[in-house]
Design an enzyme around this catalytic site. Sequence first.
Site, PDB file in Angstrom:
ATOM      1  N   ASP A  44     -29.273 -27.005  33.279  1.00 40.23           N
ATOM      2  CA  ASP A  44     -28.036 -26.824  34.028  1.00 40.23           C
ATOM      3  C   ASP A  44     -27.095 -28.006  33.810  1.00 40.23           C
ATOM      4  OD1 ASP A  44     -29.278 -28.763  35.563  1.00 40.23           O
ATOM      5  OD2 ASP A  44     -29.021 -27.711  37.479  1.00 40.23           O
ATOM      6  N   ASP A  83     -33.450 -23.589  32.922  1.00 40.02           N
ATOM      7  CA  ASP A  83     -33.275 -24.430  34.105  1.00 40.02           C
ATOM      8  C   ASP A  83     -32.590 -23.606  35.194  1.00 40.02           C
ATOM      9  OD1 ASP A  83     -33.375 -26.710  35.606  1.00 40.02           O
ATOM     10  OD2 ASP A  83     -31.911 -27.831  34.433  1.00 40.02           O
ATOM     11  N   LYS A 113     -37.581 -24.143  34.777  1.00 45.08           N
ATOM     12  CA  LYS A 113     -37.674 -25.437  35.443  1.00 45.08           C
ATOM     13  C   LYS A 113     -36.923 -25.365  36.756  1.00 45.08           C
ATOM     14  CE  LYS A 113     -35.093 -29.074  34.517  1.00 45.08           C
ATOM     15  NZ  LYS A 113     -34.598 -29.401  35.896  1.00 45.08           N
ATOM     16  N   GLU A 115     -35.688 -27.852  40.132  1.00 44.09           N
ATOM     17  CA  GLU A 115     -35.618 -29.154  40.780  1.00 44.09           C
ATOM     18  C   GLU A 115     -36.409 -29.061  42.079  1.00 44.09           C
ATOM     19  OE1 GLU A 115     -31.779 -30.921  41.041  1.00 44.09           O
ATOM     20  OE2 GLU A 115     -31.329 -30.587  38.919  1.00 44.09           O
ATOM     21  N   GLU A 181     -37.500 -37.947  36.437  1.00 44.81           N
ATOM     22  CA  GLU A 181     -36.187 -38.446  36.010  1.00 44.81           C
ATOM     23  C   GLU A 181     -35.782 -39.694  36.783  1.00 44.81           C
ATOM     24  OE1 GLU A 181     -31.535 -37.042  35.336  1.00 44.81           O
ATOM     25  OE2 GLU A 181     -33.048 -35.561  35.912  1.00 44.81           O
TER      26      GLU A 181
END
Length: 271
Positions: A44, A83, A113, A115, A181
């Site tokens: 994204d 994402d 994926k 978050e 990250e």
Amino acid sequence: MPTTVREFRVRADGEAPLTMLTAYDAPTAAACEAAGVDAILVGDSMGNAALGYDSTLPVTVEEVASRTGAVARATDEPLVIADMPFLSFGVNEAESLKNAGRMLKEEGAHAVKIESGSHTVGLTERLAAVGIPVMAHLGLTPQKVNQLGYSRQGTSREAANEIAALAREHEDAGAFALVLEHVPANLATQVTEDLSIPTIGIGAGPDCDGQVLVANDVLGLDDQQPPFAEAFGDVRGEMEKAVSGYVEAVEDGEFPAEEHSHVESDLDDLY
């Protein structure tokens, strides 16, 4: 041979770290495959890198789906990971399953994926249960920019413990890999040692099982880049050079030349 989720996990135990890059279009994806990248993330981050947004928040499911399809059609070998954009998951379970499943069923992704946080442990388990492989993502999560900004995460003992605990919870829930990250390298080292699934670092030091960067940063397409990234080329400079050459050639009358044109003799006396 194509990289499957299972193969991705096996390669994490090899001598060479896993490599992952973002890509948002077919030509970039094809270049990633030709260079031997193990996985392509249709991130994204396209919001900032390709769509002209100031953040990832405006990116839609439709935009991710379209670009995931382009990447999947252009490649055979790398693992393709879609994402999931802001608010496409975690609000309603049925909608989350539908949005994530679409990336595999219709667009050709191999995994998604998300978050992650405490709110995604149950969702990860549910997605894995129905056959949607999940790559979790902890540390700096750009979809929470309004809460966290873009600063390094996990710098206090409390915050580090929370990341470590969430990493274990997502592994137990069925995540096949974890992106870390912008966290301290020594935290990433300990999380990597603690988990059996591969960790993929971005600004998380050298001891993760693999690394990921945004393709724009690697290619040198932007004026600025994060402190943990490095430009391995100057594609922007080459693009500007090529476009300048085109403009100059057109303005000087050198392009198109005779070899770029076709003349049909029967049309000479049309008027």
